[in-house]
Design a protein around this motif. Structure first.
Motif, PDB file in Angstrom:
ATOM      1  N   GLU A 115      13.784  32.807 -74.257  1.00 41.65           N
ATOM      2  CA  GLU A 115      13.581  32.060 -75.445  1.00 41.65           C
ATOM      3  C   GLU A 115      12.498  31.067 -75.121  1.00 41.65           C
ATOM      4  O   GLU A 115      11.989  30.460 -75.976  1.00 41.65           O
ATOM      5  N   ARG A 161      19.724  36.495 -85.801  1.00 41.79           N
ATOM      6  CA  ARG A 161      18.847  35.513 -85.442  1.00 41.79           C
ATOM      7  C   ARG A 161      18.415  35.730 -84.041  1.00 41.79           C
ATOM      8  O   ARG A 161      18.830  35.849 -83.113  1.00 41.79           O
ATOM      9  N   HIS A 162      16.997  34.996 -84.060  1.00 39.70           N
ATOM     10  CA  HIS A 162      16.587  34.928 -82.440  1.00 39.70           C
ATOM     11  C   HIS A 162      15.502  33.949 -82.960  1.00 39.70           C
ATOM     12  O   HIS A 162      14.710  33.587 -83.833  1.00 39.70           O
ATOM     13  N   ALA A 163      15.162  32.851 -81.731  1.00 38.86           N
ATOM     14  CA  ALA A 163      14.122  32.045 -81.620  1.00 38.86           C
ATOM     15  C   ALA A 163      13.653  31.926 -80.478  1.00 38.86           C
ATOM     16  O   ALA A 163      14.167  32.337 -79.315  1.00 38.86           O
ATOM     17  N   TYR A 164      12.100  31.424 -80.190  1.00 38.48           N
ATOM     18  CA  TYR A 164      11.722  31.169 -78.899  1.00 38.48           C
ATOM     19  C   TYR A 164      10.533  30.226 -78.999  1.00 38.48           C
ATOM     20  O   TYR A 164      10.094  29.755 -80.392  1.00 38.48           O
ATOM     21  N   SER A 201      11.598  33.506 -91.491  1.00 39.54           N
ATOM     22  CA  SER A 201      11.147  33.019 -90.179  1.00 39.54           C
ATOM     23  C   SER A 201      10.876  31.554 -90.605  1.00 39.54           C
ATOM     24  O   SER A 201      10.269  31.158 -91.654  1.00 39.54           O
ATOM     25  N   GLU A 219      11.185  30.938 -85.262  1.00 43.57           N
ATOM     26  CA  GLU A 219      12.625  31.289 -85.533  1.00 43.57           C
ATOM     27  C   GLU A 219      12.741  32.429 -86.587  1.00 43.57           C
ATOM     28  O   GLU A 219      11.972  32.473 -87.564  1.00 43.57           O
ATOM     29  N   ARG A 251       6.930  26.785 -82.005  1.00 46.20           N
ATOM     30  CA  ARG A 251       8.336  27.270 -81.833  1.00 46.20           C
ATOM     31  C   ARG A 251       8.473  28.274 -83.023  1.00 46.20           C
ATOM     32  O   ARG A 251       7.993  28.130 -84.226  1.00 46.20           O
ATOM     33  N   ARG A 297       9.274  21.666 -88.803  1.00 48.93           N
ATOM     34  CA  ARG A 297       9.821  22.947 -88.931  1.00 48.93           C
ATOM     35  C   ARG A 297       9.538  23.083 -90.412  1.00 48.93           C
ATOM     36  O   ARG A 297       9.992  22.547 -91.392  1.00 48.93           O
TER      37      ARG A 297
END
Length: 226
Positions: free
Chosen positions: A68, A214-217, A142, A201, A199, A150
């Motif tokens: 993450e 979904r994935h986020a880092y 994204s 997403e 960040r 954001r």
């Protein structure tokens, strides 16, 4: 090793997967105008035009990460949401990933830049055959956190890109990849241009079956010291 939760009509399971070969398909759009738009986005950053489209880059499988948070050198990198295809012993599976790339290094050499950043991928995958009939209805999306805000960074139906099956056939002449291989399958253009964030997403939405990967880092930037 990747840990993947496989989701299919037969149920769910979790497996550990060793990826031996990683390919990134670049300029994988179907529409010539959209491809040209992305090429011009990158040209504005000093990145040369590709010799052909699509183009396939071999990348070290060790760059894959499900963390993450990961570290980059300098402030010039950014993410790109992409469908991510994994070939296992029982067929193809699709997930979501980010071809995170150092844009300053990309101006020097695209193949070089692909090796310099981790390639984040999500922990869940769908059986590709179960989404292939309605593939063009899937949506890539994204969000990036830029200057503390954001923002929607990318959003497009995957119909803007070549299908994974088409990309695989153009690369291998076959309908599938060897087991233990994975491929990033292209990305839509960025809304308001390519830019870095703190960040990233990413989502792959299936409106037909009513589900989303979904994935986020977070991105930690190390200073460049000369």
């Amino acid at each position: 090793m990747l840990t993947l939760e496989r989701i299919s009509k037969a149920g769910r399971d979790r497996i550990a997967v060793a990826i031996e070969h990683l390919i990134i398909a670049g300029w994988a759009g179907r529409d010539a105008a959209a491809i040209e738009h992305h090429i011009e986005e990158l040209a504005a950053l000093g990145i040369p035009r590709p010799s052909t489209t699509p183009v396939y880059y071999r990348v070290a499988a060790a760059t894959l990460t499900q963390a993450e948070r990961f570290v980059v050198l300098g402030p010039d990198s950014s993410g790109e949401v992409e469908p991510f295809i994994v070939s296992l012993a029982d067929g193809l599976w699709v997930g979501v990933g980010s071809d995170h790339t150092d844009r300053k290094a990309e101006a020097v050499g695209i193949a070089l830049s692909k090796q310099l950043c981790g390639k984040p991928v999500g922990t869940q995958v769908w059986r590709y055959e179960e989404v292939e009939p309605h593939w063009d209805q899937l949506i890539l999306r994204s969000f990036a956190t830029i200057d503390g805000a954001r923002v929607l960074y990318q959003e497009s139906a995957v119909s803007s890109l070549r299908t994974p099956r088409d990309l695989i056939r153009k690369l291998t002449g076959a309908d599938t990849l060897p087991a233990g291989s994975a491929m990033f399958c292209g990305t839509p253009g960025a809304i308001d241009g390519i830019r870095p964030g703190t960040r990233f997403e990413m989502e792959l939405e299936d409106p037909v079956l009513g589900r989303t990967l979904r994935h986020a880092y977070y991105i930690e930037v190390l200073p460049v010291v000369s």
